[in-house]
Design a protein around this motif. Structure first.
Motif, PDB file in Angstrom:
ATOM      1  N   ILE A   1      -4.849   6.296  -3.353  1.00  0.00           N
ATOM      2  CA  ILE A   1      -4.277   5.993  -4.842  1.00  0.00           C
ATOM      3  C   ILE A   1      -3.577   4.401  -4.611  1.00  0.00           C
ATOM      4  N   GLU A   2      -3.069   4.260  -3.597  1.00  0.00           N
ATOM      5  CA  GLU A   2      -2.326   3.143  -3.495  1.00  0.00           C
ATOM      6  C   GLU A   2      -3.280   1.804  -3.482  1.00  0.00           C
ATOM      7  N   ARG A   3      -4.584   2.124  -2.739  1.00  0.00           N
ATOM      8  CA  ARG A   3      -5.526   0.878  -2.726  1.00  0.00           C
ATOM      9  C   ARG A   3      -5.743   0.607  -4.361  1.00  0.00           C
ATOM     10  N   ARG A   4      -5.710   1.755  -5.078  1.00  0.00           N
ATOM     11  CA  ARG A   4      -6.036   1.304  -6.412  1.00  0.00           C
ATOM     12  C   ARG A   4      -5.047   0.509  -7.265  1.00  0.00           C
TER      13      ARG A   4
ATOM     14  N   GLY B   1      -0.101  -0.121   2.541  1.00  0.00           N
ATOM     15  CA  GLY B   1       1.015   0.821   2.889  1.00  0.00           C
ATOM     16  C   GLY B   1       2.144   0.537   2.421  1.00  0.00           C
ATOM     17  N   ASP B   2       2.390  -0.681   1.714  1.00  0.00           N
ATOM     18  CA  ASP B   2       3.782  -1.045   1.059  1.00  0.00           C
ATOM     19  C   ASP B   2       4.142   0.011   0.151  1.00  0.00           C
ATOM     20  N   LEU B   3       3.253   0.368  -0.850  1.00  0.00           N
ATOM     21  CA  LEU B   3       3.892   1.209  -1.888  1.00  0.00           C
ATOM     22  C   LEU B   3       3.908   2.589  -1.556  1.00  0.00           C
ATOM     23  N   VAL B   4       3.244   3.040  -0.614  1.00  0.00           N
ATOM     24  CA  VAL B   4       3.517   4.446  -0.015  1.00  0.00           C
ATOM     25  C   VAL B   4       4.940   4.553   0.566  1.00  0.00           C
ATOM     26  N   HIS B   5       4.961   3.622   1.545  1.00  0.00           N
ATOM     27  CA  HIS B   5       6.160   3.453   2.463  1.00  0.00           C
ATOM     28  C   HIS B   5       7.337   3.089   1.489  1.00  0.00           C
ATOM     29  N   GLU B   6       7.321   2.384   0.259  1.00  0.00           N
ATOM     30  CA  GLU B   6       8.572   1.980  -0.293  1.00  0.00           C
ATOM     31  C   GLU B   6       8.521   3.403  -1.392  1.00  0.00           C
ATOM     32  N   ALA B   7       7.754   3.992  -1.820  1.00  0.00           N
ATOM     33  CA  ALA B   7       8.145   5.331  -2.761  1.00  0.00           C
ATOM     34  C   ALA B   7       8.645   6.564  -1.807  1.00  0.00           C
ATOM     35  N   ILE B   8       8.558   6.356  -0.665  1.00  0.00           N
ATOM     36  CA  ILE B   8       8.890   7.626   0.166  1.00  0.00           C
ATOM     37  C   ILE B   8      10.267   7.061   0.682  1.00  0.00           C
ATOM     38  N   CYS B   9      10.589   5.716   0.779  1.00  0.00           N
ATOM     39  CA  CYS B   9      11.923   5.349   1.003  1.00  0.00           C
ATOM     40  C   CYS B   9      12.585   5.544  -0.155  1.00  0.00           C
ATOM     41  N   LYS B  10      12.358   5.145  -1.362  1.00  0.00           N
ATOM     42  CA  LYS B  10      13.296   5.469  -2.423  1.00  0.00           C
ATOM     43  C   LYS B  10      13.648   6.940  -2.654  1.00  0.00           C
TER      44      LYS B  10
END
Length: 174
Positions: free
Chosen positions: A24-27, A37-46
């Motif tokens: 999903i992030e790729r899209r 990897g940034d979007l997944v990481h940032e969403a989990i961190c938030k």
């Protein structure tokens, strides 16, 4: 959900669920200036920092995806604002002929459209979706081109994306 509940839910994500998040992030990465990897990481961190309130009745996957969409949207807005902030520079620079890389990217895009279109032989709705996308159509204009309602359009889009993921597992150049 409390932060501890969110942490527990994230710890229990399966490998398949994490793979789905990365797909999903790729899209969502297009036009954001963010890396893989940034979007997944940032969403989990938030979520872990309590910066996002998650309803108890919502699946964790849905909450992470919605956070990723929001982050990607904000990143695109920031990128657009940065580009619009320098109009004088754009006016002062002479027109640039396409670089070999840009020409190659355009030919890759054209080849991808042709390959996906060939894979969709016999699926007229999906082929029309692909042709509409190639002409930058979205929403109602795309629905009008395909000649169907939103539900049928969504299903045709799903078929196009499935073929694209099969043909280009590392990301489609569209």
């Amino acid at each position: 959900m409390s932060v501890d509940e969110v942490r527990t839910a994230i710890d229990h994500l399966t490998a398949d669920e994490m793979l789905k998040l990365h797909l999903i992030e790729r899209r969502l990465l297009g036009g954001t200036g963010m890396s893989k990897g940034d979007l997944v990481h940032e969403a989990i961190c938030k979520a872990l920092l309590g910066a996002r309130q998650w309803p108890r009745n919502e699946p964790v996957m849905a909450c992470i995806v919605m956070t990723m969409k929001s982050l990607a949207s904000h990143a695109r807005d920031t990128e657009r604002s940065a580009q619009e902030a320098e109009p004088e520079v754009a006016l002062m620079t002479p027109p640039v002929t396409p670089t070999p890389d840009a020409s190659l990217a355009q030919s890759d895009r054209k080849a991808a459209i042709e390959a996906i279109n060939a894979a969709l032989t016999g699926d007229e709705e999906a082929q029309l979706v692909l042709l509409g996308w190639a002409d930058s159509l979205r929403g109602k204009p795309l629905r009008d081109l395909v000649g169907c309602d939103q539900a049928a359009l969504d299903y045709a889009i799903k078929r196009v994306r499935q073929k694209a993921m099969i043909l280009y597992p590392d990301g489609c150049p569209l």
